[in-house]
Design an enzyme around this catalytic site. Structure first.
Site, mmCIF file in Angstrom:
data_model
loop_
_atom_site.group_PDB
_atom_site.id
_atom_site.type_symbol
_atom_site.label_atom_id
_atom_site.label_comp_id
_atom_site.label_asym_id
_atom_site.label_seq_id
_atom_site.Cartn_x
_atom_site.Cartn_y
_atom_site.Cartn_z
ATOM 1 N N GLU A 214 1.396 1.725 -3.459
ATOM 2 C CA GLU A 214 0.345 2.224 -4.121
ATOM 3 C C GLU A 214 -0.109 3.617 -3.806
ATOM 4 O OE1 GLU A 214 -1.847 -1.048 -2.177
ATOM 5 O OE2 GLU A 214 -2.192 -1.989 -4.247
ATOM 6 N N GLY B 66 0.842 -1.204 0.018
ATOM 7 C CA GLY B 66 -0.043 -0.099 -0.044
ATOM 8 C C GLY B 66 0.954 1.231 -0.083
ATOM 9 N N GLU C 258 2.696 -8.326 -1.479
ATOM 10 C CA GLU C 258 1.557 -8.860 -0.898
ATOM 11 C C GLU C 258 1.268 -10.264 -1.044
ATOM 12 O OE1 GLU C 258 1.699 -6.085 -2.779
ATOM 13 O OE2 GLU C 258 0.147 -4.722 -1.850
HETATM 14 N N1 CO8 Z 1 2.285 -3.585 8.727
HETATM 15 C C1 CO8 Z 1 2.537 -4.009 10.052
HETATM 16 N N2 CO8 Z 1 3.656 -3.658 10.949
HETATM 17 C C2 CO8 Z 1 4.828 -3.524 10.059
HETATM 18 C C3 CO8 Z 1 4.622 -3.632 8.482
HETATM 19 C C4 CO8 Z 1 3.428 -3.623 8.236
HETATM 20 N N3 CO8 Z 1 3.074 -3.633 6.716
HETATM 21 N N4 CO8 Z 1 5.793 -3.389 8.015
HETATM 22 C C5 CO8 Z 1 6.618 -3.527 9.050
HETATM 23 N N5 CO8 Z 1 5.874 -3.563 10.353
HETATM 24 C C6 CO8 Z 1 6.692 -3.616 11.659
HETATM 25 C C7 CO8 Z 1 7.176 -4.888 11.964
HETATM 26 O O1 CO8 Z 1 6.104 -5.750 12.416
HETATM 27 C C8 CO8 Z 1 8.214 -4.530 13.150
HETATM 28 O O2 CO8 Z 1 7.384 -4.523 14.359
HETATM 29 P P1 CO8 Z 1 7.788 -5.142 15.798
HETATM 30 O O3 CO8 Z 1 9.073 -4.337 15.961
HETATM 31 O O4 CO8 Z 1 6.577 -4.774 16.566
HETATM 32 O O5 CO8 Z 1 7.870 -6.493 15.449
HETATM 33 C C9 CO8 Z 1 8.406 -3.235 12.770
HETATM 34 O O6 CO8 Z 1 7.665 -2.543 11.660
HETATM 35 C C10 CO8 Z 1 9.883 -3.157 12.059
HETATM 36 O O7 CO8 Z 1 9.869 -4.265 11.022
HETATM 37 P P2 CO8 Z 1 10.981 -5.214 10.946
HETATM 38 O O8 CO8 Z 1 11.391 -5.633 12.013
HETATM 39 O O9 CO8 Z 1 10.349 -6.321 10.053
HETATM 40 O O10 CO8 Z 1 12.205 -4.429 10.057
HETATM 41 P P3 CO8 Z 1 12.936 -5.138 9.059
HETATM 42 O O11 CO8 Z 1 14.032 -3.980 8.425
HETATM 43 O O12 CO8 Z 1 13.624 -6.278 9.334
HETATM 44 O O13 CO8 Z 1 11.916 -5.339 7.491
HETATM 45 C C11 CO8 Z 1 10.398 -4.780 6.052
HETATM 46 C C12 CO8 Z 1 11.254 -3.993 7.018
HETATM 47 C C13 CO8 Z 1 11.106 -5.243 4.800
HETATM 48 C C14 CO8 Z 1 9.615 -3.699 5.507
HETATM 49 C C15 CO8 Z 1 9.683 -5.864 6.620
HETATM 50 O O14 CO8 Z 1 8.914 -5.282 7.827
HETATM 51 C C16 CO8 Z 1 8.320 -6.119 5.918
HETATM 52 O O15 CO8 Z 1 8.347 -7.156 5.058
HETATM 53 N N6 CO8 Z 1 7.215 -5.671 6.238
HETATM 54 C C17 CO8 Z 1 5.955 -5.978 5.372
HETATM 55 C C18 CO8 Z 1 5.631 -5.612 4.105
HETATM 56 C C19 CO8 Z 1 4.545 -5.956 3.417
HETATM 57 O O16 CO8 Z 1 4.136 -7.076 3.520
HETATM 58 N N7 CO8 Z 1 3.701 -4.789 3.071
HETATM 59 C C20 CO8 Z 1 2.599 -5.068 2.283
HETATM 60 C C21 CO8 Z 1 1.363 -5.196 3.147
HETATM 61 S S1 CO8 Z 1 -0.120 -5.652 2.612
HETATM 62 C C22 CO8 Z 1 -0.619 -4.498 1.666
HETATM 63 O O17 CO8 Z 1 -0.088 -3.316 1.408
HETATM 64 C C23 CO8 Z 1 -1.899 -4.477 0.940
HETATM 65 C C24 CO8 Z 1 -2.456 -3.219 0.315
HETATM 66 C C25 CO8 Z 1 -3.902 -3.280 0.244
HETATM 67 C C26 CO8 Z 1 -4.522 -1.729 0.073
HETATM 68 C C27 CO8 Z 1 -4.249 -0.977 0.991
HETATM 69 C C28 CO8 Z 1 -4.403 0.501 0.766
HETATM 70 C C29 CO8 Z 1 -3.626 1.488 1.789
#
Ligand code: CO8
Length: 258
Positions: free
Chosen positions: A112, A109, A132
């Site tokens: 997006e 997102g 995703e």
């Molecule tokens: N949602 C919630 N929490 C998140 C997200 C997320 N998308 N991304 C990161 N965080 C949180 C982690 O859970 C972590 O929290 P905690 O310390 O409490 O565990 C904190 O942020 C730091 O993240 P990481 O420890 O994972 O940090 P890294 O440097 O190891 O990795 C990344 C960073 C690569 C960004 C990794 O966190 C990651 O892969 N995140 C998810 C990315 C993802 O899958 N995004 C797609 C989400 S689905 C989506 O966007 C659908 C869109 C639908 C339409 C929406 C319109 C707005």
């Protein structure tokens, strides 16, 4: 107004919205999207604001929708009772030009959101992706459509089907961003572009944005006809008269937005 997940400020005629959930990589929670729309609405009716900048942090513009919030949602909540998507759709229909200041993770997102904006300035550290597929879904905020229009079918398919990220230089090569600059400079560069846009006639920049966006919705003949109507319309603006007079008098135009 006090916000919990964003910061809002104004610099001259540029409104600035900074996503601010560093603990969650600026994941787009319902609260953040609600606050973002509220801030956008405020700037929309502020005649003193002619262009906007949306930024995140150096580490993450946004890592996408908040997965922790989404994990428990049902299809009915997502499609009907939640107000997330009706709010989300307002970003793509926003009338004033918006510059995206991108750095770090621009994922799901977050990408997006970026692709709903108008000029994208990216730091050389930026990583773009639609991951995703890794959590068992697909892009839901316009990603399959806007990414495909931006980079073509085959790169879009690769990114959407594998979740693989690309870097800033590749994004620039593919036409996914407007400019790539060193990470120390990306915010200043985005502000510079926004100030330049804000110095133009706001009547003309608004119609220019509308016309370019129509290229994604209309065939060429209809798009050119649409552009022509807006071109005629601009001759009714005081700004167009002022712009042409200023050219002939060899001075800077003073656009009033009328
Ligand atoms: N949602 C919630 N929490 C998140 C997200 C997320 N998308 N991304 C990161 N965080 C949180 C982690 O859970 C972590 O929290 P905690 O310390 O409490 O565990 C904190 O942020 C730091 O993240 P990481 O420890 O994972 O940090 P890294 O440097 O190891 O990795 C990344 C960073 C690569 C960004 C990794 O966190 C990651 O892969 N995140 C998810 C990315 C993802 O899958 N995004 C797609 C989400 S689905 C989506 O966007 C659908 C869109 C639908 C339409 C929406 C319109 C707005």
């Amino acid at each position: 107004m006090n916000y919990e997940t964003i910061a809002v400020s104004k610099e001259g005629m540029v409104g600035v919205i900074t996503l601010n959930r560093p603990q969650a990589m600026n994941a787009l929670s319902t609260t953040m999207v609600t606050e973002l729309i509220s801030a956008l609405s405020g700037f929309e009716i502020d005649d003193g604001v002619r262009c906007l900048v949306i930024a995140g942090s150096e580490r993450a513009f946004s890592a996408g929708a908040d997965i922790k919030e989404m994990a428990e949602m049902t299809a009915v909540q997502m499609a009907m009772t939640g107000h997330f998507f009706p709010l989300w759709d307002k970003v793509g229909k926003y009338p004033k030009p918006i510059v995206g200041a991108l750095s770090g993770f621009v994922l799901g997102g977050g990408l997006e959101l970026a692709m709903s904006l108008d000029v994208l300035v990216a730091s050389e550290t930026t990583q773009f992706g639609q991951p995703e597929i890794d959590i068992g879904v697909i892009p839901g905020g316009g990603g399959t459509q806007r990414l495909t229009r931006a980079v073509g079918k085959y790169k879009a398919m690769e990114m959407v089907l594998t979740g693989k990220r690309i870097g800033a230089e590749e994004a620039k090569y593919l036409g996914l961003v407007s400019r790539v600059v060193p990470k120390e400079a990306y915010l200043d560069e985005a502000m510079k572009v926004a100030k330049e846009i804000a110095s133009k006639s706001p009547v003309a920049t608004r119609l220019a944005k509308m016309a370019v966006n129509k290229a994604f919705e209309m065939g060429l003949r209809d798009g050119i006809d649409f552009e022509r109507e807006l071109f005629y319309l601009l001759f009714a603006s005081e700004d167009a008269k002022e712009g042409m007079k200023a050219f002939m008098e060899k001075r800077q135009a003073d656009f009033k937005g009328k």
